[in-house]
Design an enzyme around this catalytic site. Sequence first.
Site, short mmCIF file in Angstrom:
data_model
loop_
_atom_site.label_atom_id
_atom_site.label_comp_id
_atom_site.label_asym_id
_atom_site.label_seq_id
_atom_site.Cartn_x
_atom_site.Cartn_y
_atom_site.Cartn_z
N TRP A 166 -25.21 42.46 -24.19
CA TRP A 166 -25.44 43.00 -25.41
C TRP A 166 -25.85 44.43 -25.67
O TRP A 166 -25.19 45.13 -26.63
CB TRP A 166 -26.54 42.42 -26.07
CG TRP A 166 -26.25 40.92 -26.37
CD1 TRP A 166 -26.77 39.90 -25.71
CD2 TRP A 166 -25.58 40.21 -27.59
NE1 TRP A 166 -26.35 38.67 -26.24
CE2 TRP A 166 -25.58 38.73 -27.43
CE3 TRP A 166 -25.16 40.57 -28.70
CZ2 TRP A 166 -24.99 37.91 -27.95
CZ3 TRP A 166 -24.31 39.73 -29.37
CH2 TRP A 166 -24.45 38.45 -29.47
N LYS A 181 -22.52 21.60 -34.15
CA LYS A 181 -21.59 22.63 -33.70
C LYS A 181 -20.46 22.45 -33.23
O LYS A 181 -20.61 21.15 -32.33
CB LYS A 181 -22.52 23.54 -32.82
CG LYS A 181 -23.64 24.55 -33.01
CD LYS A 181 -24.26 25.06 -31.96
CE LYS A 181 -23.44 26.21 -31.21
NZ LYS A 181 -24.33 27.12 -30.22
N PRO A 220 -16.34 42.70 -29.85
CA PRO A 220 -15.58 42.15 -28.64
C PRO A 220 -16.02 40.78 -28.49
O PRO A 220 -17.18 40.54 -27.96
CB PRO A 220 -15.89 43.27 -27.60
CG PRO A 220 -17.38 43.65 -27.81
CD PRO A 220 -17.28 43.83 -29.16
N GLN A 260 -24.51 36.78 -35.78
CA GLN A 260 -24.65 38.26 -35.12
C GLN A 260 -25.87 39.10 -35.93
O GLN A 260 -25.98 40.24 -35.42
CB GLN A 260 -23.17 38.82 -35.41
CG GLN A 260 -22.42 38.25 -34.54
CD GLN A 260 -22.52 38.14 -32.95
OE1 GLN A 260 -23.31 38.99 -32.55
NE2 GLN A 260 -22.06 37.13 -32.63
N TRP A 285 -24.99 41.09 -32.35
CA TRP A 285 -24.45 42.44 -32.43
C TRP A 285 -24.74 43.58 -33.46
O TRP A 285 -24.98 44.72 -33.19
CB TRP A 285 -22.88 42.24 -32.46
CG TRP A 285 -21.98 43.36 -32.20
CD1 TRP A 285 -21.94 44.45 -31.36
CD2 TRP A 285 -20.96 43.82 -33.09
NE1 TRP A 285 -20.99 45.14 -31.26
CE2 TRP A 285 -20.16 45.16 -32.59
CE3 TRP A 285 -20.26 43.30 -34.45
CZ2 TRP A 285 -19.28 45.67 -33.22
CZ3 TRP A 285 -19.30 44.08 -34.91
CH2 TRP A 285 -18.66 45.07 -34.30
N LYS A 299 -16.34 21.91 -27.32
CA LYS A 299 -14.80 21.29 -26.64
C LYS A 299 -15.00 20.24 -25.89
O LYS A 299 -14.27 19.38 -25.81
CB LYS A 299 -14.40 22.65 -25.68
CG LYS A 299 -13.46 23.56 -26.42
CD LYS A 299 -13.14 24.72 -25.21
CE LYS A 299 -13.86 25.77 -25.18
NZ LYS A 299 -13.74 27.02 -24.47
N ASP A 354 -15.30 41.63 -24.27
CA ASP A 354 -16.56 41.63 -23.54
C ASP A 354 -16.03 41.18 -22.36
O ASP A 354 -15.59 39.93 -22.37
CB ASP A 354 -17.41 40.79 -24.49
CG ASP A 354 -18.89 41.33 -24.33
OD1 ASP A 354 -19.04 42.23 -23.50
OD2 ASP A 354 -19.77 41.01 -25.29
#
Length: 672
Positions: A527, A600, A47, A563, A567, A603, A86
């Site tokens: 998490w 990275k 999610p 992840q 996750w 924005k 999420d």
Amino acid sequence: MVEPVPESINFPSEEEKIQQFWKEKDCFQECLKQSKNRPRYTFYDGPPFATGLPHYGHILAGTIKDIVTRFAHQSGFHVDRRFGWDCHGLPVEYEIDKTLGIKGPEDVAKMGIAEYNKQCRSIVMRYSHEWEASVSRMGRWIDFKNDYKTLYPWFMETVWWVFKQLYDKGFVYQGVKVMPYSTACNTPLSNFEAHQNYKDVQDPSVIVNFPLVESENVSLIAWTTTPWTLPSNLALCVNPELLYVQVKDNATERTYIMMEARLGALFKSESEYSVLDKFPGEVLKGKKYKPLFHYFTKCAEKGAFQVVTDNYVKEEEGTGVVHQAPYFGADDYRVCTEYNIIQRDQAPICPVDASGCFTSEVTDFAGQYVKDADKNIIKLLKEKGRLVNASTSKHSYPFCWRSDTPLIYKAVPSWFVRVEHMVEKLLECNGKCYWVPEFVREKRFGNWLRDARDWAISRNRYWGTPIPLWVSDDFEEVVCVGSMAELEELTGVKVTDLHRESIDSLTIPSRCGKGVLRRVTEVFDCWFESGSMPYAQVHYPFENKKEFEDTFPADFIAEGIDQTRGWFYTLLVLSTALFGKPPFKNVIVNGLVLAGDGQKMSKRKKNYPDPGLIVQSYGADALRLYLINSPVVRAENLRFKEEGVRDVLKDVFLPWYNAYRFLVQNVQRLQK
């Protein structure tokens, strides 16, 4: 008859025609309907948060998921593909804190948890329409109508059930642990969250002297890059087996004790000092020194301000003498506990509040943010004659993954899930999964599992699934609640929602004559919720029990390499603890999509082109083929370049289209 082919083609508009056809015929739902009696192929979708817009990493992972699940469907399986959201945790709260100017727990208390959570709820699906439009425009088939959200009461109820299983197995405990702490978000983070955002920083680097009580003209000297921890100093640690020297600084005539192998940290050449004595670190054990500050001098009664020994002190950095602030360093805490300088059950000597500011205990720096206080501490040390050397050093340091502010390490009471005792079982379960690329299983993920630490699952926050523990005032009586029905039975109150504003006021009568039990204030780390997703998305075990058990573990999952510490890890820990088996059979891991400069994507910096404009210009297929045909599918990183997408059109699609057009022209000629 073959249709004539126009001389030119607009790929994006052709894609939109196909998508309109899919929509009119409801092709995805029709496929699900037609395949419902086939064998199941299980897929879990991790999610995302809908508080931000989808980026190239989401598009890449979505493409991999779409390819594999379409292939499974075409190979004779029924494949449910449910989108998940999420909805809880720091990403949402941080947005609200910024918007409303909330600085700490006092501001939330003034506002009230009900109003704060109402504000959070209002933004969790802020960009859901954009997500659905973007994912659909990429040509991915996934079910948005039959989605799951971590804020649904039935999802939260399964999270409670998961926790109760762990609690009943004795895997849950409360402890004080030195943990990565986000001062911007006022909460501890787990170790794997702290590893997600390292940056190179310039920090002050100081060497400080600690005169011995027995001989004040001889000082131990210790080095640190966190001067703000010095007011909390309670001990000095040396390595018992390595050699230390007593040296005279020829320039200042002062006498210092430091590790022989580290003389170069203070002196540029041998002519700058004279060695007066040499001995193993063990000789220094128990020697008392003068405290740097007066704030905690009472601790001397319990053995503070003495030299202790431990092998964690290395000869690679510093002076070989490590200053111990037990509530701001994991090794410091361990060593000072072993020497009974502090006790595990005592009130922490931690003069730093939730926002990272010094408390009134530290009178000289009260109210100052710790990192800002560094220069004032250095200034005061200089005035006191305790500063030997000050400079800056460049090193890699963890930042909060959500607020992008530097973390500090701080002792906080937290609820933990025991992980260290099942490392071998985790490795065994991991060995049963097929990883693409294979090296991730053994190296990146395997190494992380080998060093797994107990998992801090509690957050001192508001918008999340509350931890379902009701306790007496003395914490002697604890009730762990595993369902809404159980809570109703214990409290006598009808329960329809499980968020804090709905259940914090509910009490459970004590069975031991201790009045009433109240819920602990913490909520789950988000998490923990995403790791519970395989069970919670189907409301297991309250519903769909057989269907879940027949199709677990999942046949396939896919996400980015980051992840392995997120996750993938939480999925494996919970499935191993609950069922003793892995949560998935196959996993594809992709690398990260970076901006063209190798940084990275940000924005704020606007260092990458808008994915929507790329799709508008070149089409979703060109973008997907560019991503899927790059090193990211080997779990390497890709520097995104717009010309790479353009080249797919130029070198792949247009030659293919022209070849097809040439074929059609020849067929038409033959027909004539």
